[in-house]
Design a protein around this motif. Structure first.
Motif, short mmCIF file in Angstrom:
data_model
loop_
_atom_site.label_atom_id
_atom_site.label_comp_id
_atom_site.label_asym_id
_atom_site.label_seq_id
_atom_site.Cartn_x
_atom_site.Cartn_y
_atom_site.Cartn_z
N MET A 1 -12.10 -33.61 8.80
CA MET A 1 -12.61 -32.32 8.36
C MET A 1 -13.00 -31.43 9.56
O MET A 1 -12.88 -30.21 9.49
N ASP A 2 -13.45 -32.04 10.64
CA ASP A 2 -13.80 -31.27 11.83
C ASP A 2 -12.57 -30.56 12.39
O ASP A 2 -12.66 -29.41 12.83
N THR A 3 -11.43 -31.26 12.36
CA THR A 3 -10.20 -30.65 12.85
C THR A 3 -9.80 -29.47 11.97
O THR A 3 -9.40 -28.40 12.48
N ASP A 7 -9.39 -25.62 13.24
CA ASP A 7 -8.14 -24.89 13.03
C ASP A 7 -8.35 -23.64 12.19
O ASP A 7 -7.76 -22.58 12.46
N THR A 8 -9.19 -23.77 11.17
CA THR A 8 -9.47 -22.63 10.29
C THR A 8 -10.18 -21.53 11.05
O THR A 8 -9.81 -20.34 10.95
N ARG A 9 -11.19 -21.89 11.82
CA ARG A 9 -11.94 -20.89 12.58
C ARG A 9 -11.02 -20.18 13.58
O ARG A 9 -11.07 -18.96 13.72
N GLU A 72 -13.59 -29.67 -0.61
CA GLU A 72 -14.29 -29.74 0.67
C GLU A 72 -13.67 -28.78 1.68
O GLU A 72 -14.39 -28.09 2.41
N GLN A 73 -12.34 -28.71 1.71
CA GLN A 73 -11.67 -27.79 2.62
C GLN A 73 -11.93 -26.34 2.23
O GLN A 73 -12.14 -25.49 3.10
N ALA A 74 -11.92 -26.06 0.92
CA ALA A 74 -12.20 -24.71 0.46
C ALA A 74 -13.62 -24.28 0.85
O ALA A 74 -13.85 -23.12 1.20
N LYS A 75 -14.55 -25.20 0.79
CA LYS A 75 -15.92 -24.89 1.18
C LYS A 75 -15.99 -24.58 2.67
O LYS A 75 -16.70 -23.65 3.09
#
Length: 390
Positions: A1-3, A7-9, A72-75
């Motif tokens: 999830m950290d990755t 990547d999202t940021r 979790e990813q959407a959050k």
């Protein structure tokens, strides 16, 4: 999830236009999509970029234009957008109401026809429920749909059609059996551009015209646009109302209102020893802050359930009731803080943000009527949530 977060940021920082990193100044800067929408270039570019990744509907399946993200990813995506103060690329009834309904009850053909266009912001939707003689008693609706081969012929009138003049499609309740009340209603999807559809805005006391009347004269709707079964629309209608009430309450989540109250207090009220001098207003602001945080946390739990694929329950009536009542209290509090400067309608004696205070306060009067009155919500809560006897 950290990755995923990193990547999202990185992607958001690289691709989000600068103009999308500031709150909208006016309502028309919020992107609802649709063929009739006239949005700035940066708004359209932001929509295109987010839709390409499926992030306008991050948890929807990829085959329907969504992002295929876990809850979790959407959050994480929501959190990273909030850190950058990014505007949502798209909002509206398509994403919040008819889209989730189609995911649960639509045919494969209906999903593939409508959901990708919703995620790309190509179609804006409105709701055809209330009628002049069917408001709180929605099941009393009289708009008729008569079978004609592979089509229905619609005649009747809908009222309080929010943003009807700006919409491309409508999800609508019609009567297909005159002998049965609840069991004679069908849920249809209707193209607003077909002949026989006339939309007339209704001017409100606030000076705005978000609501409309919609008149239907021999409007042709294909039978393949039925959601569920003919005469089975009441169950579909109730399911969609739960999405709607959740959406209405979500509109009144904190956003910038919390900081706005504090800024207004510093602007208009005397301060002693670093705090608001008036103890009554100080208490009202603190209570509002606590109540808003409670609503926000409860809504977040409910939205996690939706993202996990669970249908909203009757508790959504609690959200709608509390969210709209809370917003009315907030507008009253803002008027009390600003005092005489909250009473302007036009003229040079008021700042631009002060001129919106009265209009926002007047508009909030309708919050406890639209989407089901507070009285109706209390009855639903008593019967369906608490199980109280009649």
């Amino acid at each position: 999830m950290d990755t995923f977060r990193e990547d999202t940021r990185r992607w958001l920082e690289e691709h989000a236009p600068p103009a999308m990193r500031t709150p909208p100044r006016i309502a028309d800067e919020v992107c609802w999509g649709g063929k009739k929408g006239k949005y700035p270039d940066d708004t359209r570019r932001w929509l295109a970029l987010m839709a390409e990744r499926g992030w306008t509907a991050p948890t929807w399946p990829r085959e329907y234009g969504g992002g295929g993200l876990t809850k979790e990813q959407a959050k994480v995506l929501s959190e990273e957008m909030a850190k950058l103060r990014l505007r949502p690329a798209l909002i509206g009834f398509g994403l919040e109401m008819i889209g989730p309904l189609l995911l649960q009850t639509g045919t494969e053909e209906q999903k593939r026809e409508h959901l990708p266009r919703i995620t790309r912001g190509e179609i804006r939707w409105c709701q055809g429920y209330s009628e002049p003689g069917a408001g709180s008693d929605l099941a009393g609706l009289q708009t008729r749909a008569v079978r004609d081969g592979d089509d229905y012929i619609l005649n009747g009138q809908k009222v309080w059609t929010s943003y009807g003049e700006k919409s491309d499609w409508m999800f609508i309740l019609v009567r297909t059996d005159t002998e049965k009340k609840h069991a004679g209603i069908t849920f249809l999807l209707m193209d607003m551009e077909v002949p026989g559809v006339t939309v007339a805005p209704i001017k409100l006391i606030s000076g705005a015209s978000p609501f409309c009347e919609t008149f239907l004269t021999d409007v042709i709707v294909p039978r393949r646009n039925v959601i569920g079964e003919e005469n089975g629309g009441w169950a579909i209608a109730k399911m969609l109302l739960r999405f709607e009430r959740n959406m209405i309450a979500d509109v009144f989540k904190e956003r910038d209102d919390r900081s706005r109250l504090l800024k207004m207090a510093r602007r208009y009220l005397p301060v002693e020893d670093g705090r608001i001098a008036d103890p009554i207003l100080r208490d009202r602001i603190t209570q509002m802050d606590m109540d808003q945080l409670g609503l926000d946390l409860t809504l977040s739990r409910s939205r996690d359930r939706l993202k996990a694929g669970q249908a909203p329950g009757p508790e959504t009536s609690i959200f709608k009731l509390y969210g709209t009542e809370l917003n009315q209290r907030r507008r009253e509090l803002m008027m009390s803080i600003a005092g005489p400067q909250s009473l302007g309608w036009e003229g040079t004696g008021f700042a631009d943000d002060e001129l919106t205070l009265t209009r926002d306060w007047l508009r909030s009067r309708g919050n406890t009527i639209e989407g089901g009155t507070s009285e109706v919500q209390l009855n639903i809560i008593a019967k369906q949530v608490l199980g109280l006897p009649d």
